[in-house]
Design an enzyme around this catalytic site. Structure first.
Site, PDB file in Angstrom:
ATOM      1  N   TYR A  59     -27.184 122.560  60.799  1.00  0.00           N
ATOM      2  CA  TYR A  59     -26.394 122.100  61.948  1.00  0.00           C
ATOM      3  C   TYR A  59     -27.274 122.029  63.196  1.00  0.00           C
ATOM      4  CZ  TYR A  59     -23.203 122.538  65.924  1.00  0.00           C
ATOM      5  OH  TYR A  59     -22.579 122.389  67.143  1.00  0.00           O
ATOM      6  N   GLN A 165     -10.770 116.527  68.784  1.00  0.00           N
ATOM      7  CA  GLN A 165     -12.123 116.030  68.551  1.00  0.00           C
ATOM      8  C   GLN A 165     -12.105 115.321  67.190  1.00  0.00           C
ATOM      9  OE1 GLN A 165     -14.962 118.944  67.050  1.00  0.00           O
ATOM     10  NE2 GLN A 165     -16.003 118.834  69.018  1.00  0.00           N
ATOM     11  N   LYS A 167     -14.303 113.882  64.239  1.00  0.00           N
ATOM     12  CA  LYS A 167     -15.662 113.936  63.700  1.00  0.00           C
ATOM     13  C   LYS A 167     -16.091 112.535  63.267  1.00  0.00           C
ATOM     14  CE  LYS A 167     -16.556 118.361  64.043  1.00  0.00           C
ATOM     15  NZ  LYS A 167     -17.543 118.804  65.056  1.00  0.00           N
ATOM     16  N   ASP A 196     -16.985 113.108  68.169  1.00  0.00           N
ATOM     17  CA  ASP A 196     -18.117 114.020  67.987  1.00  0.00           C
ATOM     18  C   ASP A 196     -18.930 113.596  66.771  1.00  0.00           C
ATOM     19  OD1 ASP A 196     -19.929 116.041  67.848  1.00  0.00           O
ATOM     20  OD2 ASP A 196     -18.485 117.657  67.513  1.00  0.00           O
ATOM     21  N   GLU A 221     -19.250 113.112  72.189  1.00  0.00           N
ATOM     22  CA  GLU A 221     -19.870 114.437  72.063  1.00  0.00           C
ATOM     23  C   GLU A 221     -21.083 114.345  71.151  1.00  0.00           C
ATOM     24  OE1 GLU A 221     -17.270 117.769  71.577  1.00  0.00           O
ATOM     25  OE2 GLU A 221     -18.782 118.918  70.485  1.00  0.00           O
ATOM     26  N   ASP A 244     -23.721 118.856  73.092  1.00  0.00           N
ATOM     27  CA  ASP A 244     -23.389 120.072  72.349  1.00  0.00           C
ATOM     28  C   ASP A 244     -24.684 120.644  71.759  1.00  0.00           C
ATOM     29  OD1 ASP A 244     -22.448 122.056  70.668  1.00  0.00           O
ATOM     30  OD2 ASP A 244     -20.827 120.903  69.828  1.00  0.00           O
ATOM     31  N   LYS A 268     -21.966 126.619  72.953  1.00  0.00           N
ATOM     32  CA  LYS A 268     -21.969 127.684  71.957  1.00  0.00           C
ATOM     33  C   LYS A 268     -22.701 128.889  72.551  1.00  0.00           C
ATOM     34  CE  LYS A 268     -20.391 124.836  68.680  1.00  0.00           C
ATOM     35  NZ  LYS A 268     -19.988 123.699  69.545  1.00  0.00           N
ATOM     36  N   TRP A 323     -13.027 126.800  70.480  1.00  0.00           N
ATOM     37  CA  TRP A 323     -12.876 126.673  69.022  1.00  0.00           C
ATOM     38  C   TRP A 323     -13.199 128.027  68.414  1.00  0.00           C
ATOM     39  CZ3 TRP A 323     -15.522 127.482  64.551  1.00  0.00           C
ATOM     40  CH2 TRP A 323     -15.155 126.739  63.417  1.00  0.00           C
TER      41      TRP A 323
HETATM   42 MG   LIG Z   1     -19.652 119.379  68.704  1.00  0.00          MG
END
Ligand SMILES: [Mg+2]
Length: 372
Positions: A59, A165, A167, A196, A221, A244, A268, A323
Site C-alpha cells: 500500500y 469514498q 475506490k 480514491d 484522492e 493521502d 494516517k 476511518w
Molecule cells: Mg486514500
C-alpha cells in the site's frame, strides 16, 4: 512531579482478518493484516499501549516486519525516559534511527496513553481538548458495478454516513467514470464525495477522469503515484486534490499546503510518525483551513482509539472523517474495554484516562520480544 520511567517495552503481534475476505484497492488487496502492539511498562507498573499496522506490504513503503525492526532499533534508547515527555522520547528515537516513523508511531502513541493515565486526562484533552465527543466516519466503497456501488452508497448515506469514498484505479477509466457518476446521482448533493485511486492512475488517466466528471462536485484522492505526478496534474484537473499516500512527512505536507498543490489530505497517523507529529499536521491544516481525515492503516482498538482522540482535537470544520477498521475486521485481538465501533457513520470518543482502551493481556499470550 512524581518520577515515571519507561522500564520495559513489550512487543506483541496479532493477525487481523478482513471481514468478507478481501479489502481491495487499485494497487493491492489484503485478506489479513499483521499488526504490532507495543506495551510500555513504567517503573510504577502502569501500562501504555500503542499500535502500528501497515496495510499490507505494498500500500505504501511500510511492512509489518519493518515496523518491528524499527522498534527493535529504538526500544533500548527509550528505556529510562519519562513517557510524559513524548517530544523527548521522540528525539531519542530519532537519534537511534532515521526514518521508519511508522514503527516509532506505536511508541509515541503509548507515551500519550501513559501521559493521560498519569494526569487523569483523555489523550484528546492533552492534545488541546475535544471539540466533540462523537466524530464522523466515512466509508470506502470497493470496486463493483456502477449499480452496486450506487446501491451501497445509498444504503450508507441512509444509515448516517456523510462522506463516501469510491475506490478507483483498478479497472478501465470508463468503468471508474460510470461508477462515480452512478454514485453521485444516487447520494444527496451535500454528501462529501471522493474518487480514491490509491496511486493507481497515470497522469493522463487522472486528467481525463477529472475532465470527464467536471460537472460532479468531488475530490480526487491520491490519483497518481508520486508527489511529482500531482504537481504535474495540478492546474489540468477540474477537482480538488487530496493527498493521502504522498502525505508522508511534515515537510511534504507543508510544501503541498504552501504551494497550493493539496486542497485536502487523507491523513494516517502512523505515516507521519504518531500523535506528536500529527498534532503539527493538524495545526498546519487548520492554519490554512485545509480539510483532512484522521485515520490509520487498519489496526485494532488501540489504533482506532488514537485516531478518535486526535480527530476529536481537530476543528470540526477541518476534520472530514475518521476511518477505522471496524466493521471491516472480523477478528480483532481480545480487549477488556468496550470495542470502538462505527455506528451509522459515527464513532464515540473513549472516556479515558489516556486512550481509554484496555487490552485483555491475559488472552494475548507471550510477547514476541521484551526490551528491558
Ligand atoms: Mg486514500
Amino acid at each position: 512531579m512524581r518520577a515515571m520511567k519507561i522500564a520495559r517495552v513489550l512487543v506483541y503481534q496479532h493477525d487481523l482478518e478482513v471481514a468478507g475476505g478481501l479489502y481491495e484497492m487499485s494497487t493491492s488487496e489484503v485478506a489479513n493484516l499483521d499488526t504490532t502492539v507495543v506495551v510500555l511498562e513504567t517503573s510504577d507498573g502502569t501500562l501504555g499501549f500503542g499500535e502500528t499496522c501497515p496495510l499490507g506490504p505494498t500500500y505504501q513503503p511500510q511492512h509489518a516486519l519493518g515496523a518491528r525492526a524499527a522498534i527493535a532499533e529504538v526500544a533500548p534508547a527509550i528505556l529510562g525516559l519519562d513517557p510524559r515527555q513524548p517530544g523527548v522520547v521522540y528525539e531519542a528515537m530519532n537519534q537511534a534511527l532515521s526514518g521508519s516513523v511508522y514503527g516509532k508511531s506505536a511508541i509515541d502513541v503509548a507515551c500519550w496513553d501513559l501521559s493521560g493515565k498519569a494526569y487523569g486526562a483523555r489523550v484528546a484533552d492533552l492534545l488541546g481538548g475535544a471539540h466533540r465527543d462523537r466524530i464522523p466516519s466515512y466509508y470506502g466503497v470497493m470496486p463493483a458495478s456502477p449499480e452496486a456501488c450506487a446501491a451501497k452508497a445509498t444504503e450508507l448515506v441512509a444509515a448516517g454516513f456523510g462522506r463516501i469514498q469510491v475506490k478507483c484505479g483498478a479497472r478501465s477509466l470508463n468503468e471508474d467514470i460510470d461508477t462515480v457518476r452512478a454514485v453521485a446521482a444516487a447520494v444527496p448533493p451535500q454528501t462529501l464525495l471522493l474518487a480514491d485511486a490509491n496511486r493507481g492512475w497515470t497522469q493522463r488517466q487522472a486528467i481525463n477522469f477529472s475532465q470527464a466528471t467536471r460537472d460532479i462536485a468531488l475530490a480526487l484522492e491520491q490519483p497518481c503515484d508520486s508527489l511529482a505526478d500531482h504537481y504535474a496534474i495540478a492546474g489540468k484537473v477540474c477537482h480538488p486534490i487530496f493527498l493521502d499516500e504522498s502525505a508522508d512527512s511534515i515537510a511534504n505536507i507543508m510544501d503541498a499546503v504552501s504551494s497550493g498543490l493539496a486542497q485536502g489530505f487523507g491523513m494516517k497517523i502512523s505515516r507521519v510518525g504518531g500523535l506528536t507529529p500529527m498534532a503539527t499536521v493538524r495545526d498546519i491544516a487548520a492554519a490554512r483551513r485545509i480539510p483532512h481525515t484522521v485515520d490509520d492503516t487498519w489496526g485494532g482498538d488501540i489504533l482506532a482509539a488514537s485516531c478518535v482522540h486526535m480527530a476529536a482535537s481537530c476543528l470540526p470544520s477541518q476534520h472530514e472523517g475518521t476511518w477505522i477498521s471496524e466493521p471491516y475486521t472480523s477478528r480483532a485481538y481480545p480487549m477488556i474495554s468496550s470495542p470502538i465501533t462505527n455506528t451509522d457513520g459515527w464513532i464515540d470518543l473513549p472516556s479515558g484516562p489516556g486512550l481509554g482502551v484496555e487490552p485483555d493481556l491475559g488472552a494475548w499470550g507471550e510477547p514476541l520480544v521484551t526490551y528491558s
